[in-house]
Design a protein around this motif. Structure first.
Motif, short mmCIF file in Angstrom:
data_model
loop_
_atom_site.label_atom_id
_atom_site.label_comp_id
_atom_site.label_asym_id
_atom_site.label_seq_id
_atom_site.Cartn_x
_atom_site.Cartn_y
_atom_site.Cartn_z
N SER A 168 0.60 2.19 -15.75
CA SER A 168 1.42 1.18 -16.22
C SER A 168 2.23 0.59 -14.98
O SER A 168 2.08 -0.64 -14.63
N ILE A 169 2.70 1.37 -14.07
CA ILE A 169 3.56 0.84 -12.82
C ILE A 169 2.70 0.33 -11.92
O ILE A 169 2.84 -0.63 -11.24
N THR A 170 1.41 1.07 -11.65
CA THR A 170 0.39 0.60 -10.88
C THR A 170 0.10 -0.81 -11.07
O THR A 170 -0.01 -1.83 -10.29
N ILE A 171 -0.28 -1.14 -12.39
CA ILE A 171 -0.75 -2.51 -12.62
C ILE A 171 0.24 -3.40 -12.77
O ILE A 171 -0.02 -4.66 -12.34
N PHE A 184 0.85 -1.32 -0.03
CA PHE A 184 -0.06 0.07 -0.07
C PHE A 184 0.92 1.35 0.08
O PHE A 184 0.56 2.12 -0.84
N VAL A 185 2.02 1.24 0.88
CA VAL A 185 2.88 2.53 0.82
C VAL A 185 3.58 2.77 -0.41
O VAL A 185 3.57 3.74 -0.89
N LEU A 186 4.13 1.50 -1.02
CA LEU A 186 4.68 1.66 -2.36
C LEU A 186 3.81 2.07 -3.36
O LEU A 186 4.14 3.30 -4.15
N VAL A 187 2.36 1.74 -3.54
CA VAL A 187 1.60 2.48 -4.61
C VAL A 187 1.30 3.84 -4.19
O VAL A 187 1.47 4.67 -5.36
N LEU A 188 1.14 4.16 -2.98
CA LEU A 188 0.96 5.53 -2.69
C LEU A 188 2.10 6.62 -3.03
O LEU A 188 2.12 7.64 -3.60
N SER A 189 3.38 5.92 -2.75
CA SER A 189 4.37 6.84 -3.00
C SER A 189 4.81 6.92 -4.59
O SER A 189 5.33 8.00 -4.77
N VAL A 190 4.61 5.78 -5.22
CA VAL A 190 4.78 5.85 -6.84
C VAL A 190 3.91 7.03 -7.33
O VAL A 190 4.31 7.86 -8.06
N ILE A 191 2.69 7.12 -6.83
CA ILE A 191 1.58 7.98 -7.26
C ILE A 191 2.14 9.40 -6.90
O ILE A 191 1.89 10.36 -7.78
N GLY A 192 2.45 9.67 -5.67
CA GLY A 192 2.74 10.84 -5.32
C GLY A 192 4.07 11.41 -5.73
O GLY A 192 4.12 12.67 -6.33
N THR A 193 4.94 10.57 -5.78
CA THR A 193 6.27 10.83 -6.47
C THR A 193 6.29 11.19 -7.90
O THR A 193 6.84 12.29 -8.38
N PHE A 194 5.50 10.66 -8.59
CA PHE A 194 5.46 10.99 -10.09
C PHE A 194 4.69 12.28 -10.35
O PHE A 194 4.67 12.84 -11.20
N GLN A 195 3.87 12.56 -9.15
CA GLN A 195 3.29 13.88 -9.33
C GLN A 195 3.81 15.29 -8.76
O GLN A 195 3.16 16.28 -8.23
N LEU A 217 2.65 -7.87 -9.71
CA LEU A 217 3.80 -8.51 -8.84
C LEU A 217 3.51 -8.67 -7.20
O LEU A 217 4.18 -9.77 -6.77
N GLN A 218 2.60 -8.15 -7.02
CA GLN A 218 2.37 -8.26 -5.41
C GLN A 218 1.77 -9.71 -5.07
O GLN A 218 1.67 -10.06 -3.86
N LYS A 219 1.16 -10.53 -6.17
CA LYS A 219 1.06 -11.71 -5.68
C LYS A 219 2.05 -12.67 -5.61
O LYS A 219 2.01 -13.55 -4.70
N ARG A 220 3.35 -12.06 -5.68
CA ARG A 220 4.50 -12.96 -5.40
C ARG A 220 4.90 -12.89 -4.13
O ARG A 220 5.81 -13.53 -3.54
N TRP A 221 4.58 -11.62 -3.55
CA TRP A 221 5.36 -11.34 -2.17
C TRP A 221 4.56 -10.73 -1.16
O TRP A 221 4.81 -10.51 0.10
N VAL A 222 3.00 -10.42 -1.52
CA VAL A 222 2.30 -10.10 -0.62
C VAL A 222 1.47 -11.18 0.15
O VAL A 222 0.99 -11.81 -0.61
N HIS A 223 1.47 -10.97 1.55
CA HIS A 223 0.94 -12.38 2.13
C HIS A 223 -0.45 -11.80 2.96
O HIS A 223 -0.07 -10.71 3.90
#
Length: 321
Positions: free
Chosen positions: A304-307, A243-254, A312-318
């Motif tokens: 694209s990055i969010t998708i 969740f933090v990574l998704v928010l960080s990507v969106i915020g940083t690119f803006q 990829l989150q299926k491989r490491w998110v539990h």
């Protein structure tokens, strides 16, 4: 209808209405109550939906339309197909802006997320004054971007407080904001300082959801602090980290406001991010169609990055507790 004689001898008219069944009466009351609830909900939601349609949905639709035109204020727009996108691909400034944006994101996201996680782990315990320390770390997040920009612009001056501190330990501080070499690291420093506090709060919430019995079981098995962190904390925090990574990507690119206040995109185009480029094209050079095309590129990059993150989150998110 029947005519009856009353006690006073007067004749009165009475309407014989059929007796309503109790179940039907309850249905009528239930429908009335439901209509009142729907009306109340519409009264609360309606203004929000109207504002969203006016200030979000309509601008998005207009931007999609303008991206395929050469519209400039006070001039009629004409449809040019993918002409703006072709010009963006050939524009060396746009290529430099893309490189700046990815450099800024790749510098800020790991530092902000890592520092937020480290701070959350250190403050996820009870000791005197912990609430005050957490509030201090969160403070940069709630301070306005204007205040952040002004304070850091003063700190990063050649004779500012940061260079004075470096001089006391025998180092010569650079000209942070006017050097093409150091301006981007300065922006990354400020963005990390501004955003890691909010990440810390999210990580703290995730840490407090981890059942203590997992740590007890790990200690019984002989796991040390590092093993507990690696095999218990990190897996249990993986949904929070995602969740933090998704928010960080969106915020940083803006990123826009702090960049505009600190460097204005300079020196030259050394720190011009994509959002600042869109602003300059749309509201300083007034090439609205070109700016709309650039904004559509930004949307596609974030999407694209969010998708990719979602896949990829299926491989490491539990998600199992």
């Amino acid at each position: 209808m029947s005519i009856l004689a009353g006690p006073s001898g007067r004749r009165a008219m009475r309407t014989d209405s059929p007796r309503r069944a109790p179940g039907r009466s309850q249905d009528v009351r239930r429908r009335k109550r439901r209509r009142r609830e729907v009306a109340a909900a519409a009264a609360f939601i309606g203004p929000h939906l109207a504002g969203m349609a006016l200030f979000v949905i309509l601008p998005i639709i207009a931007s999609l339309f303008l991206a395929f035109t050469n519209w400039e204020p006070l001039k009629p727009a004409s449809f040019i197909g993918f002409g703006n996108f072709g010009a963006l691909v050939k524009d060396p400034n746009f290529q430099r802006v893309l490189l700046n944006t990815f450099t800024y994101a790749l510098g800020t996201i790991p530092l902000s997320v890592g520092l937020g996680l480290l701070t959350a782990v250190l403050l996820n315990r009870r000791f005197h004054g912990v609430a005050v320390i957490r509030a201090v770390f969160l403070l940069p997040t709630v301070v306005t971007a204007t205040a952040v920009g002004l304070v850091w612009k003063w700190l990063l001056q050649p004779d500012g407080l940061l260079n004075i501190g470096l001089h006391t330990v025998g180092l010569n501080g650079p000209t942070w904001l006017v050097s093409s070499k150091w301006a981007m690291p300065a922006l990354v420093l400020v963005a990390t300082w501004q955003s890691f506090g909010s990440n810390m709060v999210i990580f703290l919430a995730g840490l407090q959801r981890i059942p203590p019995n997992l740590y007890e079981a790990a200690r019984i098995d002989g796991a040390g602090a590092w093993s507990q962190f690696r095999h218990v904390t990190l897996p249990m925090l993986s949904p929070t980290t995602f969740f933090v990574l998704v928010l960080s990507v969106i915020g940083t690119f803006q990123a826009f406001d702090v960049v505009l206040l600190l460097t204005g995109g300079g020196p030259g185009t050394a720190t011009t991010t994509l959002m600042l480029f869109i602003y300059q094209e749309g509201f300083q050079i007034f090439r609205q169609g070109y700016a709309a095309a650039a904004s559509l590129v930004l949307l596609l990059i974030i999407l694209s990055i969010t998708i990719m993150q979602l896949r990829l989150q299926k491989r490491w998110v539990h998600y199992d507790d």
